[in-house]
Design a protein around this motif. Structure first.
Motif, PDB file in Angstrom:
ATOM      1  N   ALA A 275       0.816  -1.214   0.000  1.00 36.47           N
ATOM      2  CA  ALA A 275       0.000   0.000   0.000  1.00 36.47           C
ATOM      3  C   ALA A 275       0.851   1.265   0.000  1.00 36.47           C
ATOM      4  CB  ALA A 275      -0.933   0.000   1.208  1.00 36.47           C
ATOM      5  N   VAL A 276       1.913   1.296   0.806  1.00 37.11           N
ATOM      6  CA  VAL A 276       2.752   2.491   0.923  1.00 37.11           C
ATOM      7  C   VAL A 276       4.058   2.326   0.157  1.00 37.11           C
ATOM      8  CG1 VAL A 276       3.927   4.035   2.528  1.00 37.11           C
ATOM      9  CG2 VAL A 276       1.742   3.001   3.173  1.00 37.11           C
ATOM     10  N   GLY A 277       4.741   1.207   0.378  1.00 36.33           N
ATOM     11  CA  GLY A 277       6.059   1.004  -0.223  1.00 36.33           C
ATOM     12  C   GLY A 277       6.048   0.850  -1.723  1.00 36.33           C
ATOM     13  N   TRP A 278       4.870   0.587  -2.326  1.00 36.44           N
ATOM     14  CA  TRP A 278       4.802   0.443  -3.776  1.00 36.44           C
ATOM     15  C   TRP A 278       3.746   1.377  -4.359  1.00 36.44           C
ATOM     16  CZ3 TRP A 278       3.509  -4.523  -7.035  1.00 36.44           C
ATOM     17  CH2 TRP A 278       4.211  -4.463  -8.244  1.00 36.44           C
ATOM     18  N   SER A 279       3.590   2.533  -3.742  1.00 36.24           N
ATOM     19  CA  SER A 279       2.590   3.506  -4.203  1.00 36.24           C
ATOM     20  C   SER A 279       3.207   4.647  -4.999  1.00 36.24           C
ATOM     21  CB  SER A 279       1.845   4.090  -2.995  1.00 36.24           C
ATOM     22  OG  SER A 279       2.734   4.788  -2.141  1.00 36.24           O
ATOM     23  N   TRP A 280       4.496   4.604  -5.261  1.00 29.32           N
ATOM     24  CA  TRP A 280       5.227   5.738  -5.802  1.00 29.32           C
ATOM     25  C   TRP A 280       5.416   5.747  -7.324  1.00 29.32           C
ATOM     26  CZ3 TRP A 280       8.962   3.117  -8.227  1.00 29.32           C
ATOM     27  CH2 TRP A 280       9.330   1.885  -7.675  1.00 29.32           C
ATOM     28  N   PRO A 281       5.221   4.655  -8.094  1.00 26.68           N
ATOM     29  CA  PRO A 281       5.582   4.700  -9.526  1.00 26.68           C
ATOM     30  C   PRO A 281       4.898   5.815 -10.310  1.00 26.68           C
ATOM     31  CG  PRO A 281       5.270   2.424  -8.856  1.00 26.68           C
ATOM     32  CD  PRO A 281       4.818   3.265  -7.711  1.00 26.68           C
ATOM     33  N   GLY A 282       3.597   6.007 -10.113  1.00 27.62           N
ATOM     34  CA  GLY A 282       2.912   7.067 -10.841  1.00 27.62           C
ATOM     35  C   GLY A 282       3.441   8.442 -10.489  1.00 27.62           C
ATOM     36  N   LEU A 283       3.724   8.663  -9.213  1.00 25.43           N
ATOM     37  CA  LEU A 283       4.244   9.955  -8.774  1.00 25.43           C
ATOM     38  C   LEU A 283       5.636  10.208  -9.341  1.00 25.43           C
ATOM     39  CD1 LEU A 283       3.892  12.485  -7.059  1.00 25.43           C
ATOM     40  CD2 LEU A 283       4.780  11.214  -5.091  1.00 25.43           C
ATOM     41  N   LEU A 284       6.461   9.175  -9.407  1.00 18.62           N
ATOM     42  CA  LEU A 284       7.795   9.336  -9.978  1.00 18.62           C
ATOM     43  C   LEU A 284       7.716   9.669 -11.463  1.00 18.62           C
ATOM     44  CD1 LEU A 284      10.826   9.258  -9.893  1.00 18.62           C
ATOM     45  CD2 LEU A 284      10.752   6.755  -9.929  1.00 18.62           C
ATOM     46  N   LEU A 285       6.854   8.968 -12.198  1.00 18.25           N
ATOM     47  CA  LEU A 285       6.693   9.270 -13.620  1.00 18.25           C
ATOM     48  C   LEU A 285       6.165  10.690 -13.827  1.00 18.25           C
ATOM     49  CD1 LEU A 285       5.244   5.913 -14.978  1.00 18.25           C
ATOM     50  CD2 LEU A 285       7.497   6.878 -15.459  1.00 18.25           C
ATOM     51  N   TYR A 286       5.210  11.100 -12.983  1.00 21.48           N
ATOM     52  CA  TYR A 286       4.676  12.456 -13.081  1.00 21.48           C
ATOM     53  C   TYR A 286       5.770  13.483 -12.810  1.00 21.48           C
ATOM     54  CZ  TYR A 286       2.486  16.750 -11.465  1.00 21.48           C
ATOM     55  OH  TYR A 286       2.159  18.065 -11.267  1.00 21.48           O
TER      56      TYR A 286
END
Length: 385
Positions: A275-286
């Motif tokens: 939920a938290v540790g793998w929630s970042w890919p979209g934010l990184l791409l953005y």
């Protein structure tokens, strides 16, 4: 599938690596291609490749080599899907909705894991493993047909010749650092997705409970990606430090899984790792697309290649660690990869900030966070520092 086609677990893992490896290589070689070709061509190409790969495996594959060929086609299809989607989100959506757009787009990954898990006790049990690939192939053909029949709006063409200013591109070194960060973080995340259910079963959960844990974790990760993307649209930058914090949270969850092999830790920190540790890919791409200046789709595609590379290397490399040393060591190595990814990302951010100060964009650019107004705004390019 292994029994039907006659191969073992090692070749199964190699087939997955073929999928991600082809996706990474084709993404690197085709950076910017889908921006040039347009959304309609990208949509038809992506759908056609998914249809071809899925139907080939469903109807023709009779051994591991044929399966590997089908996985290579699907890896190319994945690169086409991601490239087309990244270009659409980076150019079609307004600036204040792109964080949400990338969050929704990246939520497809954990949802695919969830639906893939649900396919095992449903279509696979009822109709065999080929039925799942048949469905994949048919859905791909539907997407291609939609691209052919539906009018897809295209962005205005860029000015040619000397009528406009030269393209303003993002700095290469910070982008490469972001790609490496994505590779290490995605390697750890894919290891979690591949082995969390086995670890949960080993510490005392039933097979059904372990599968439910994986489904709940994937669903919560999809929801968090959308919420994190929506939050990015409500502030002016400072996205990379948020991504680094989420990665470090994932590192802590994986370390606790290794240090305390108990049912309660798996339930709590296994869920949080998703939920938290793998929630970042979209934010990184953005964040990378936002810093990509005049080439946001190309910038995000470079980082996407890092994600594919991590998907190819992570399960195989960390699976080897598990085989040689044990599961606990594998979790610690995956945790360390998250830490390394966070460090690389913070170094990349320093490079981006330095570049904004030394080489300000033509249009004033706000960064550094803040809800009402950005903390910092770049100076005009013709203003002395």
């Amino acid at each position: 599938m292994q029994q039907d086609l006659g191969f073992g677990a090692a070749r199964l893992g190699l087939g997955v690596s073929v999928f991600f490896g082809v996706a990474a290589l084709s993404t690197i070689l085709g950076i910017g291609a889908f921006t040039r070709l347009g959304r309609r061509v990208g949509l038809v190409t992506a759908g056609g490749l998914v249809g071809a790969g899925g139907l080939f495996i469903a109807t023709v594959a009779d051994g591991w080599w044929a399966l590997a060929l089908g996985m290579a086609v699907l890896g190319l299809a994945n690169a086409a899907c991601q490239g087309t989607a990244n270009a659409a989100v980076s150019t079609a959506l307004p600036q204040h909705r792109r964080g949400l757009g990338f969050g929704i787009k990246q939520s497809a990954v954990p949802l695919a894991i969830m639906f893939g898990g649900l396919a095992v006790p449903t279509t696979t049990v009822l109709f065999g493993w080929r039925s799942t690939y048949l469905i994949i192939g048919l859905v791909g053909l539907v997407v291609a047909l939609v691209g052919l029949l539906r009018r897809v709006p295209e962005p205005a063409p860029a000015p040619r010749g000397r009528s406009g200013p030269p393209a303003d591109s993002a700095p290469v070194r910070p982008l490469v650092m972001c790609g490496l960060s994505m590779m290490f973080a995605n390697a750890g995340a894919n290891f979690s997705g591949a082995y969390l259910a086995s670890w949960a079963y080993g510490v005392g959960l039933t097979v059904e409970e372990a599968g439910l844990l994986l489904a709940v974790g994937a669903g919560s990760s999809a929801l968090m990606r959308v919420l994190v993307g929506h939050g990015a649209d409500r502030r002016h930058g400072r996205n990379l430090p948020v991504v680094a914090g989420l990665m470090l949270s994932g590192a802590g969850c994986l370390a606790i899984l290794a240090a305390v092999p108990q049912v309660w830790t798996v339930l709590i920190f296994g869920s949080l790792a998703f939920a938290v540790g793998w929630s970042w890919p979209g934010l990184l791409l953005y964040a990378v697309a936002r810093l990509g200046r005049d080439a946001p789709a190309q910038a995000s595609s470079l980082v996407q290649a890092g994600a594919f590379a991590g998907g190819a290397l992570g399960p195989a490399a960390y699976g080897l660690v598990v085989a040689l040393i044990g599961f606990q060591a594998g979790w610690f190595v995956a945790s360390a990869s998250f830490v390394l990814a966070a460090v690389l990302l913070l170094i990349a951010r320093q490079g981006f900030v330095r570049d904004l100060q030394v080489r300000p964009p033509r249009t004033p650019f706000g960064y550094g966070g803040g809800h009402d107004r950005p903390r910092y705004t770049t100076r005009s390019p013709d203003t002395s520092p």
